[in-house]
Design an enzyme around this catalytic site. Structure first.
Site, mmCIF file in Angstrom:
data_model
loop_
_atom_site.group_PDB
_atom_site.id
_atom_site.type_symbol
_atom_site.label_atom_id
_atom_site.label_comp_id
_atom_site.label_asym_id
_atom_site.label_seq_id
_atom_site.Cartn_x
_atom_site.Cartn_y
_atom_site.Cartn_z
ATOM 1 N N ILE A 142 19.257 -57.521 -135.877
ATOM 2 C CA ILE A 142 20.528 -57.011 -136.421
ATOM 3 C C ILE A 142 21.723 -57.946 -136.484
ATOM 4 O O ILE A 142 22.552 -58.028 -137.526
ATOM 5 C CB ILE A 142 20.835 -55.513 -135.919
ATOM 6 C CG1 ILE A 142 21.974 -54.885 -136.676
ATOM 7 C CG2 ILE A 142 21.517 -55.983 -134.493
ATOM 8 C CD1 ILE A 142 21.293 -53.648 -137.469
ATOM 9 N N ASP A 164 23.600 -53.495 -128.517
ATOM 10 C CA ASP A 164 25.228 -53.698 -128.144
ATOM 11 C C ASP A 164 25.367 -55.102 -127.521
ATOM 12 O O ASP A 164 26.293 -55.859 -127.961
ATOM 13 C CB ASP A 164 25.512 -52.668 -127.182
ATOM 14 C CG ASP A 164 26.822 -52.419 -126.974
ATOM 15 O OD1 ASP A 164 27.513 -52.624 -127.748
ATOM 16 O OD2 ASP A 164 26.929 -51.247 -126.077
ATOM 17 N N GLY A 189 20.669 -54.141 -125.157
ATOM 18 C CA GLY A 189 19.918 -53.978 -126.383
ATOM 19 C C GLY A 189 20.726 -54.489 -127.610
ATOM 20 O O GLY A 189 21.300 -55.477 -127.417
ATOM 21 N N GLY A 231 16.071 -47.129 -128.253
ATOM 22 C CA GLY A 231 15.770 -48.083 -127.212
ATOM 23 C C GLY A 231 16.038 -47.514 -125.865
ATOM 24 O O GLY A 231 15.331 -46.587 -125.288
ATOM 25 N N VAL A 232 16.883 -47.782 -125.123
ATOM 26 C CA VAL A 232 17.548 -47.294 -123.776
ATOM 27 C C VAL A 232 17.393 -45.661 -123.719
ATOM 28 O O VAL A 232 17.128 -45.308 -122.854
ATOM 29 C CB VAL A 232 18.625 -48.018 -123.293
ATOM 30 C CG1 VAL A 232 19.265 -47.505 -122.087
ATOM 31 C CG2 VAL A 232 18.478 -49.455 -123.168
ATOM 32 N N TYR A 233 17.934 -45.254 -124.912
ATOM 33 C CA TYR A 233 18.153 -43.860 -125.202
ATOM 34 C C TYR A 233 17.055 -42.899 -125.466
ATOM 35 O O TYR A 233 17.087 -41.895 -125.518
ATOM 36 C CB TYR A 233 19.227 -43.430 -126.158
ATOM 37 C CG TYR A 233 20.722 -43.838 -125.447
ATOM 38 C CD1 TYR A 233 20.827 -44.093 -124.169
ATOM 39 C CD2 TYR A 233 21.904 -43.633 -126.458
ATOM 40 C CE1 TYR A 233 22.250 -44.656 -123.829
ATOM 41 C CE2 TYR A 233 23.135 -44.081 -125.896
ATOM 42 C CZ TYR A 233 23.424 -44.364 -124.441
ATOM 43 O OH TYR A 233 24.305 -44.745 -124.070
ATOM 44 N N SER A 285 19.296 -45.008 -130.763
ATOM 45 C CA SER A 285 18.946 -43.988 -129.789
ATOM 46 C C SER A 285 17.333 -44.382 -129.642
ATOM 47 O O SER A 285 16.820 -43.915 -128.539
ATOM 48 C CB SER A 285 18.938 -42.600 -130.185
ATOM 49 O OG SER A 285 20.330 -41.995 -130.083
#
Ligand code: ADP
Length: 176
Positions: A12, A35, A33, A125-127, A123
């Site tokens: 991205i 971020d 991720g 990935g880690v979420y 959401s």
């Protein structure tokens, strides 16, 4: 020109678009991720603006489902739109919050005058949001937003990292 939906497998942070959406967390101060990649590649100007937001209107952080824009720093984009996806829950349906991430990000993009917008799989990935549902929610929400204003954007680009995510988006795009 009518908006087109596209799917790209890649990073991205490499997308040359007007606005890149960040799967942020409510602290706005960076994470893993997407971020982490955005802050690493985009450089310190993004974090400086995030800190200013925390010192001002978002003293308690950015609530889940909302969106806010900053500079894109050194990314090949003009803006980063930070949005906070919900953590997936097996006992509570948080889909409305995930829908809100897409609608609020698009609203923010339109206010900025962005014509091209790139979204990661918020959401997923880690979420821990299951990919098929994350992809379906992303596609149906963006489609609905575009249906109500077909010329608002030139391109909305879904950017996925791996084959599994690409297949989930291909399936979601083929559905409607
Ligand atoms: P969240 O915390 O909202 O779950 P993540 O950043 O952990 O967000 O992951 C969201 C999705 O983005 C996942 O599918 C992950 O594989 C993918 N991803 C991670 N890094 C990148 C990147 N640099 N470019 C595109 N997608 C990425």
């Amino acid at each position: 020109m009518r908006s087109t939906l596209t799917l790209v497998q890649g990073d991205i942070t490499a997308q040359a678009v007007d606005a890149v959406v960040n799967a942020a967390n409510s602290s706005l101060l960076g994470g893993g991720g997407v971020d982490g990649a955005i802050h690493r590649r985009g450089g310190p100007d993004i974090l400086a603006e995030c800190r200013a937001l925390r010192a001002g209107h978002y003293g308690r952080g950015l609530p889940t489902g909302q969106a806010v824009a900053t500079t894109a720093g050194r990314l090949p984009a003009r803006w980063v739109i930070h949005t906070v996806g919900p953590v997936h829950s097996a006992t509570e349906d948080r889909t409305a919050l995930l829908v809100s991430c897409y609608t609020q990000s698009l609203r923010t993009a339109a206010e900025l005058g962005a014509r091209t917008v790139a979204f990661p799989a918020i959401s997923a990935g880690v979420y821990r949001w299951p990919l098929p549902d994350a992809a379906r929610t992303a596609v149906t929400t963006v489609r609905a937003a575009l249906a109500s204003d077909p010329t608002a954007f030139d391109e909305i680009r879904f950017v996925v990292f791996n084959d599994r995510a690409r297949e989930a988006y291909e399936a979601a795009l083929a559905e409607g």
